[in-house]
Design a protein around this motif. Sequence first.
Motif, PDB file in Angstrom:
ATOM      1  N   ILE A 173      70.418  14.631  78.777  1.00 50.71           N
ATOM      2  CA  ILE A 173      69.819  15.975  78.767  1.00 50.71           C
ATOM      3  C   ILE A 173      69.499  16.799  79.723  1.00 50.71           C
ATOM      4  O   ILE A 173      69.034  16.940  80.819  1.00 50.71           O
ATOM      5  CB  ILE A 173      68.128  15.354  77.643  1.00 50.71           C
ATOM      6  CG1 ILE A 173      68.445  13.956  77.302  1.00 50.71           C
ATOM      7  CG2 ILE A 173      67.561  16.416  77.319  1.00 50.71           C
ATOM      8  CD1 ILE A 173      66.920  13.459  76.618  1.00 50.71           C
TER       9      ILE A 173
ATOM     10  N   PHE B  40      74.151  20.096  71.757  1.00 51.09           N
ATOM     11  CA  PHE B  40      75.107  19.754  72.589  1.00 51.09           C
ATOM     12  C   PHE B  40      76.497  19.201  72.258  1.00 51.09           C
ATOM     13  O   PHE B  40      76.794  19.759  71.824  1.00 51.09           O
ATOM     14  CB  PHE B  40      73.561  17.925  71.787  1.00 51.09           C
ATOM     15  CG  PHE B  40      74.331  17.977  70.733  1.00 51.09           C
ATOM     16  CD1 PHE B  40      75.730  17.064  70.191  1.00 51.09           C
ATOM     17  CD2 PHE B  40      74.209  18.264  69.562  1.00 51.09           C
ATOM     18  CE1 PHE B  40      76.025  17.446  69.098  1.00 51.09           C
ATOM     19  CE2 PHE B  40      73.463  18.086  68.290  1.00 51.09           C
ATOM     20  CZ  PHE B  40      75.227  17.392  67.575  1.00 51.09           C
TER      21      PHE B  40
ATOM     22  N   ASP C  93      79.681  17.105  72.113  1.00 50.52           N
ATOM     23  CA  ASP C  93      79.941  15.048  71.564  1.00 50.52           C
ATOM     24  C   ASP C  93      81.113  15.059  72.133  1.00 50.52           C
ATOM     25  O   ASP C  93      82.322  15.891  71.692  1.00 50.52           O
ATOM     26  CB  ASP C  93      80.181  14.500  70.450  1.00 50.52           C
ATOM     27  CG  ASP C  93      80.733  13.072  69.646  1.00 50.52           C
ATOM     28  OD1 ASP C  93      81.134  12.880  71.054  1.00 50.52           O
ATOM     29  OD2 ASP C  93      80.130  12.360  69.079  1.00 50.52           O
TER      30      ASP C  93
ATOM     31  N   SER D  72      73.659  17.608  76.568  1.00 48.50           N
ATOM     32  CA  SER D  72      72.929  18.586  76.039  1.00 48.50           C
ATOM     33  C   SER D  72      71.527  19.050  76.102  1.00 48.50           C
ATOM     34  O   SER D  72      71.615  19.186  77.788  1.00 48.50           O
ATOM     35  CB  SER D  72      71.889  17.387  74.785  1.00 48.50           C
ATOM     36  OG  SER D  72      71.019  16.681  75.300  1.00 48.50           O
TER      37      SER D  72
ATOM     38  N   SER E 227      66.302  19.860  72.277  1.00 47.68           N
ATOM     39  CA  SER E 227      67.950  19.311  72.105  1.00 47.68           C
ATOM     40  C   SER E 227      67.733  17.669  72.207  1.00 47.68           C
ATOM     41  O   SER E 227      69.258  16.860  71.963  1.00 47.68           O
ATOM     42  CB  SER E 227      68.877  20.501  72.823  1.00 47.68           C
ATOM     43  OG  SER E 227      69.224  20.151  74.124  1.00 47.68           O
TER      44      SER E 227
ATOM     45  N   ASP F 195      68.091  16.332  68.921  1.00 49.26           N
ATOM     46  CA  ASP F 195      68.498  16.398  68.885  1.00 49.26           C
ATOM     47  C   ASP F 195      70.459  15.337  68.543  1.00 49.26           C
ATOM     48  O   ASP F 195      70.890  15.055  67.779  1.00 49.26           O
ATOM     49  CB  ASP F 195      69.774  18.054  68.591  1.00 49.26           C
ATOM     50  CG  ASP F 195      68.601  19.667  68.319  1.00 49.26           C
ATOM     51  OD1 ASP F 195      68.808  19.040  67.071  1.00 49.26           O
ATOM     52  OD2 ASP F 195      68.193  20.065  69.106  1.00 49.26           O
ATOM     53  N   VAL F 196      70.069  15.269  69.398  1.00 46.73           N
ATOM     54  CA  VAL F 196      71.841  15.142  70.327  1.00 46.73           C
ATOM     55  C   VAL F 196      71.057  13.254  69.484  1.00 46.73           C
ATOM     56  O   VAL F 196      72.063  12.887  69.673  1.00 46.73           O
ATOM     57  CB  VAL F 196      71.517  14.590  72.028  1.00 46.73           C
ATOM     58  CG1 VAL F 196      70.520  14.128  73.093  1.00 46.73           C
ATOM     59  CG2 VAL F 196      73.482  14.499  72.050  1.00 46.73           C
TER      60      VAL F 196
ATOM     61  N   HIS G 243      72.009  12.969  66.664  1.00 44.86           N
ATOM     62  CA  HIS G 243      73.712  12.464  66.169  1.00 44.86           C
ATOM     63  C   HIS G 243      73.863  10.886  66.798  1.00 44.86           C
ATOM     64  O   HIS G 243      74.968  11.353  65.862  1.00 44.86           O
ATOM     65  CB  HIS G 243      73.955  13.443  67.114  1.00 44.86           C
ATOM     66  CG  HIS G 243      75.698  14.106  67.020  1.00 44.86           C
ATOM     67  ND1 HIS G 243      76.505  14.110  66.255  1.00 44.86           N
ATOM     68  CD2 HIS G 243      76.813  13.659  68.357  1.00 44.86           C
ATOM     69  CE1 HIS G 243      77.837  14.521  66.835  1.00 44.86           C
ATOM     70  NE2 HIS G 243      77.686  13.203  67.779  1.00 44.86           N
TER      71      HIS G 243
END
Length: 318
Positions: free
Chosen positions: A106, A149, A151, A158, A163, A166-167, A170
């Motif tokens: 992060i 982010f 992947d 990220s 965020s 968000d990750v 995900h």
Amino acid sequence: MRGTASPERVVVLALDGVYPFELGIPARILGAADGRYEVLTCTVDGGPVRTNADFTITVDHGPEALATADTVVIAPISPAVVTDELPDEVTAALARIPGRARIVSICTGAFVLAAAGLLDGRKATTHWQLADRFRGMYPHIDLDPDVLFVDDGRVLTSAGAASGVDVCLHVVRTDHGSELANTVARRCVVPPFRDGGQAQYIEQPVPESGAASTAATRAWALERLDEPLALSDLAEHARMSRRTFARRFNDEVGLSPGRWLIQQRVTRARHLLESSDLPVDRIAAEVGFATGASLRQHLHASIGVSPQAYRRTFQKAR
């Protein structure tokens, strides 16, 4: 797709200078996923660590926890303590991570991964304000500062602060599908999927007073993904010229209207592949791709698998 027989162990590494808000994100998000994850927090020596705020935290685990992890999360640290050479105890702790484990960073956690050589040959992201510094320190790493982010298979990075949410969503979405990820998002009162990338958060001139937003048009478009929406259609709905609409859309979302539409169509297609038995060609029509071949192309570009392979993964889980 990971098994659900026993919880996946997620170990969060807290280093000196850690940001306490981001440190708590994995436990908050993954901990809301119906027992699918067990989240532990550790330090490099099992002792307390100083945060970037005015307090110190203590944890229940030392670096030995990293050796048991299915996923490791590197929480961000203050940029003031970021260096291109890791302390020996950090290097030793990271060496405990199993080769099979997924690794997530992060924000400035990407600097830690880069210094450890874990981002070599990979694409990555970090906070947009630190992009120039990152490139200067690690020019061989493919940095994309415009996304929330990245992947890249085993390693995910990220951007700043939220965020991390968000990750982590995900991760849930990848492991267990959109339905559980959406449930987690509702429980945590966060959006299940944020539009665009961090480009929309980069400092830029304040728009003129009274400037119209594209938000209503985005909502309108989401109800009509099965239709062949062109830039002119979106601009007409927003009552703007195409040029003005495209510029304002990019400022607000961080993506062009065309890329955003593809993103939304792929997201909708993934949900239908997970939750229905509709043929691929029918799903393509439902989400606005002209043909099944077009859906296959965009899905593969987005997540690297075919619709059939994606569907099989979630059918097995169900």
